[in-house]
Design a protein around this motif. Structure first.
Motif, PDB file in Angstrom:
ATOM      1  N   PHE A   6       0.828  -1.210   0.000  1.00  0.00           N
ATOM      2  CA  PHE A   6       0.000   0.000   0.000  1.00  0.00           C
ATOM      3  C   PHE A   6       0.863   1.261   0.000  1.00  0.00           C
ATOM      4  O   PHE A   6       0.523   2.249  -0.656  1.00  0.00           O
ATOM      5  CB  PHE A   6      -0.945  -0.001   1.198  1.00  0.00           C
ATOM      6  CG  PHE A   6      -2.176  -0.826   1.010  1.00  0.00           C
ATOM      7  CD1 PHE A   6      -2.868  -0.833  -0.191  1.00  0.00           C
ATOM      8  CD2 PHE A   6      -2.671  -1.609   2.055  1.00  0.00           C
ATOM      9  CE1 PHE A   6      -4.018  -1.585  -0.368  1.00  0.00           C
ATOM     10  CE2 PHE A   6      -3.818  -2.371   1.889  1.00  0.00           C
ATOM     11  CZ  PHE A   6      -4.503  -2.358   0.683  1.00  0.00           C
ATOM     12  N   PHE A   7       1.967   1.252   0.732  1.00  0.00           N
ATOM     13  CA  PHE A   7       2.887   2.392   0.681  1.00  0.00           C
ATOM     14  C   PHE A   7       3.333   2.633  -0.768  1.00  0.00           C
ATOM     15  O   PHE A   7       3.328   3.767  -1.256  1.00  0.00           O
ATOM     16  CB  PHE A   7       4.117   2.138   1.551  1.00  0.00           C
ATOM     17  CG  PHE A   7       3.949   2.467   3.010  1.00  0.00           C
ATOM     18  CD1 PHE A   7       3.520   3.729   3.414  1.00  0.00           C
ATOM     19  CD2 PHE A   7       4.256   1.528   3.985  1.00  0.00           C
ATOM     20  CE1 PHE A   7       3.395   4.042   4.762  1.00  0.00           C
ATOM     21  CE2 PHE A   7       4.135   1.833   5.342  1.00  0.00           C
ATOM     22  CZ  PHE A   7       3.696   3.086   5.732  1.00  0.00           C
ATOM     23  N   ALA A   8       3.737   1.564  -1.437  1.00  0.00           N
ATOM     24  CA  ALA A   8       4.208   1.687  -2.814  1.00  0.00           C
ATOM     25  C   ALA A   8       3.082   2.083  -3.755  1.00  0.00           C
ATOM     26  O   ALA A   8       3.279   2.901  -4.669  1.00  0.00           O
ATOM     27  CB  ALA A   8       4.850   0.370  -3.269  1.00  0.00           C
ATOM     28  N   ALA A   9       1.905   1.525  -3.543  1.00  0.00           N
ATOM     29  CA  ALA A   9       0.768   1.857  -4.400  1.00  0.00           C
ATOM     30  C   ALA A   9       0.492   3.358  -4.365  1.00  0.00           C
ATOM     31  O   ALA A   9       0.249   3.988  -5.398  1.00  0.00           O
ATOM     32  CB  ALA A   9      -0.467   1.074  -3.962  1.00  0.00           C
ATOM     33  N   HIS A  10       0.547   3.928  -3.163  1.00  0.00           N
ATOM     34  CA  HIS A  10       0.240   5.353  -3.029  1.00  0.00           C
ATOM     35  C   HIS A  10       1.391   6.237  -3.487  1.00  0.00           C
ATOM     36  O   HIS A  10       1.211   7.104  -4.351  1.00  0.00           O
ATOM     37  CB  HIS A  10      -0.104   5.663  -1.571  1.00  0.00           C
ATOM     38  CG  HIS A  10      -0.392   7.110  -1.315  1.00  0.00           C
ATOM     39  ND1 HIS A  10      -1.465   7.772  -1.880  1.00  0.00           N
ATOM     40  CD2 HIS A  10       0.269   8.041  -0.568  1.00  0.00           C
ATOM     41  CE1 HIS A  10      -1.466   9.038  -1.482  1.00  0.00           C
ATOM     42  NE2 HIS A  10      -0.420   9.224  -0.696  1.00  0.00           N
TER      43      HIS A  10
ATOM     44  N   VAL B 229      -9.238  -0.931  -6.409  1.00  0.00           N
ATOM     45  CA  VAL B 229      -7.786  -0.802  -6.381  1.00  0.00           C
ATOM     46  C   VAL B 229      -7.216  -1.505  -5.151  1.00  0.00           C
ATOM     47  O   VAL B 229      -6.217  -2.224  -5.231  1.00  0.00           O
ATOM     48  CB  VAL B 229      -7.370   0.681  -6.394  1.00  0.00           C
ATOM     49  CG1 VAL B 229      -5.865   0.830  -6.137  1.00  0.00           C
ATOM     50  CG2 VAL B 229      -7.738   1.328  -7.717  1.00  0.00           C
ATOM     51  N   LEU B 230      -7.873  -1.328  -4.006  1.00  0.00           N
ATOM     52  CA  LEU B 230      -7.412  -1.991  -2.783  1.00  0.00           C
ATOM     53  C   LEU B 230      -7.416  -3.509  -2.955  1.00  0.00           C
ATOM     54  O   LEU B 230      -6.470  -4.191  -2.543  1.00  0.00           O
ATOM     55  CB  LEU B 230      -8.295  -1.599  -1.601  1.00  0.00           C
ATOM     56  CG  LEU B 230      -8.366  -0.107  -1.245  1.00  0.00           C
ATOM     57  CD1 LEU B 230      -9.168   0.090   0.031  1.00  0.00           C
ATOM     58  CD2 LEU B 230      -6.986   0.493  -1.112  1.00  0.00           C
ATOM     59  N   ALA B 231      -8.472  -4.027  -3.541  1.00  0.00           N
ATOM     60  CA  ALA B 231      -8.558  -5.473  -3.773  1.00  0.00           C
ATOM     61  C   ALA B 231      -7.485  -5.931  -4.759  1.00  0.00           C
ATOM     62  O   ALA B 231      -6.906  -7.013  -4.597  1.00  0.00           O
ATOM     63  CB  ALA B 231      -9.946  -5.836  -4.288  1.00  0.00           C
TER      64      ALA B 231
ATOM     65  N   ALA C 262      -6.482 -13.419  -1.600  1.00  0.00           N
ATOM     66  CA  ALA C 262      -7.664 -13.726  -2.404  1.00  0.00           C
ATOM     67  C   ALA C 262      -8.441 -12.443  -2.709  1.00  0.00           C
ATOM     68  O   ALA C 262      -8.988 -11.809  -1.797  1.00  0.00           O
ATOM     69  CB  ALA C 262      -8.556 -14.718  -1.672  1.00  0.00           C
ATOM     70  N   ARG C 263      -8.505 -12.081  -3.975  1.00  0.00           N
ATOM     71  CA  ARG C 263      -9.156 -10.833  -4.349  1.00  0.00           C
ATOM     72  C   ARG C 263     -10.637 -10.841  -4.007  1.00  0.00           C
ATOM     73  O   ARG C 263     -11.183  -9.844  -3.500  1.00  0.00           O
ATOM     74  CB  ARG C 263      -8.978 -10.557  -5.848  1.00  0.00           C
ATOM     75  CG  ARG C 263      -9.435  -9.144  -6.254  1.00  0.00           C
ATOM     76  CD  ARG C 263      -9.341  -8.906  -7.758  1.00  0.00           C
ATOM     77  NE  ARG C 263      -9.539  -7.501  -8.039  1.00  0.00           N
ATOM     78  CZ  ARG C 263     -10.721  -6.883  -8.035  1.00  0.00           C
ATOM     79  NH1 ARG C 263     -11.821  -7.579  -7.741  1.00  0.00           N
ATOM     80  NH2 ARG C 263     -10.823  -5.598  -8.315  1.00  0.00           N
ATOM     81  N   ASP C 264     -11.322 -11.940  -4.291  1.00  0.00           N
ATOM     82  CA  ASP C 264     -12.757 -12.028  -4.008  1.00  0.00           C
ATOM     83  C   ASP C 264     -13.036 -11.824  -2.523  1.00  0.00           C
ATOM     84  O   ASP C 264     -14.010 -11.173  -2.144  1.00  0.00           O
ATOM     85  CB  ASP C 264     -13.320 -13.379  -4.468  1.00  0.00           C
ATOM     86  CG  ASP C 264     -13.373 -13.497  -5.984  1.00  0.00           C
ATOM     87  OD1 ASP C 264     -13.189 -12.469  -6.661  1.00  0.00           O
ATOM     88  OD2 ASP C 264     -13.591 -14.623  -6.475  1.00  0.00           O
ATOM     89  N   GLU C 265     -12.185 -12.377  -1.692  1.00  0.00           N
ATOM     90  CA  GLU C 265     -12.368 -12.221  -0.253  1.00  0.00           C
ATOM     91  C   GLU C 265     -12.086 -10.782   0.178  1.00  0.00           C
ATOM     92  O   GLU C 265     -12.777 -10.242   1.046  1.00  0.00           O
ATOM     93  CB  GLU C 265     -11.443 -13.190   0.493  1.00  0.00           C
ATOM     94  CG  GLU C 265     -11.632 -13.196   2.003  1.00  0.00           C
ATOM     95  CD  GLU C 265     -12.976 -13.729   2.466  1.00  0.00           C
ATOM     96  OE1 GLU C 265     -13.285 -13.565   3.656  1.00  0.00           O
ATOM     97  OE2 GLU C 265     -13.715 -14.316   1.640  1.00  0.00           O
TER      98      GLU C 265
END
Length: 216
Positions: free
Chosen positions: A126-130, A142-144, A153-156
């Motif tokens: 998340f640090f890198a994503a932002h 985006v978080l998923a 697991a993306r669905d979860e």
């Protein structure tokens, strides 16, 4: 909360939209490696902007409103942060359209990842994503995606955000640290007794670790 014998317990209250949180962590991490300190790390939730609307706000506008920063001051600060990050192996990529986000859902996914032993990995992602990739952390899709990119697991992840199953847990954890007196981040608590705030620098952290080692 417990302390494992022979390991330094480190709690870090932080937010993934706080540049000094990743800088402070990288400095501390380097100090831990250089001093060969055994430790266990626990990331704790803290929202810099709990009242931020879902759409977020332009970062320059946000800092101007919050601190009265001019564009020149903002540019100088960005250059300073970018240089420190590069020295620590972290890439900051600031842009004019970069936004500040509400991170409550981020903290819920981190809580979920913690149950799978993946909180550290997702926190760094998340640090890198932002800061590196400029992704929209106000967008649950985006978080998923970020969660899926580290093998969760993306669905979860989508389900966790949709039903807000960990909302109360995150609110309770945030309240705990606020009630403990935490008002800014990064806030690092060593062995549940010693609070250090801000990014102190690798050498300062090494001195702190040396002092703590004398207590054990």
């Amino acid at each position: 909360m417990t302390i494992t014998p022979n390991k330094l317990r480190i709690d870090i209250a932080s937010d993934v939209v706080c540049p000094w949180c990743i800088i402070g962590y990288r400095q501390l991490e380097r100090a831990l490696v250089e001093t060969a300190t055994p430790y266990e790390l626990h990331w704790q939730p803290f929202e810099l902007n709990p009242d931020m609307p879902a759409e977020g706000q332009n970062l320059r506008e946000h800092l101007a409103e919050k601190y009265g920063s001019t564009k020149e001051q903002s540019d100088a600060n960005r250059n300073y942060i970018t240089a420190i990050g590069a020295e620590l192996g972290f890439e900051f990529h600031f842009t004019d359209d970069m936004r500040m986000h509400n991170t409550f859902n981020v903290h819920q996914l981190l809580h979920w990842a913690d149950q799978q032993g993946r909180k550290q990995d997702l926190k760094q992602a998340f640090f890198a994503a932002h800061f590196t990739h400029g992704r929209n952390l106000s967008d649950d899709e985006v978080l998923a995606d970020v969660a899926a990119e580290i093998g969760l697991a993306r669905d979860e992840a989508v389900a966790v955000l949709k039903d807000q199953r960990f909302a109360n847990d995150v609110r309770a954890a945030e309240k705990f640290w606020i009630d403990a007196g935490i008002r800014g981040v990064p806030a690092m608590v060593f062995n549940q007794r010693h609070l250090v705030t801000g990014a102190q620098g690798t050498e300062s952290y090494k001195q702190i670790l040396a002092q703590l080692a004398q207590e054990t």
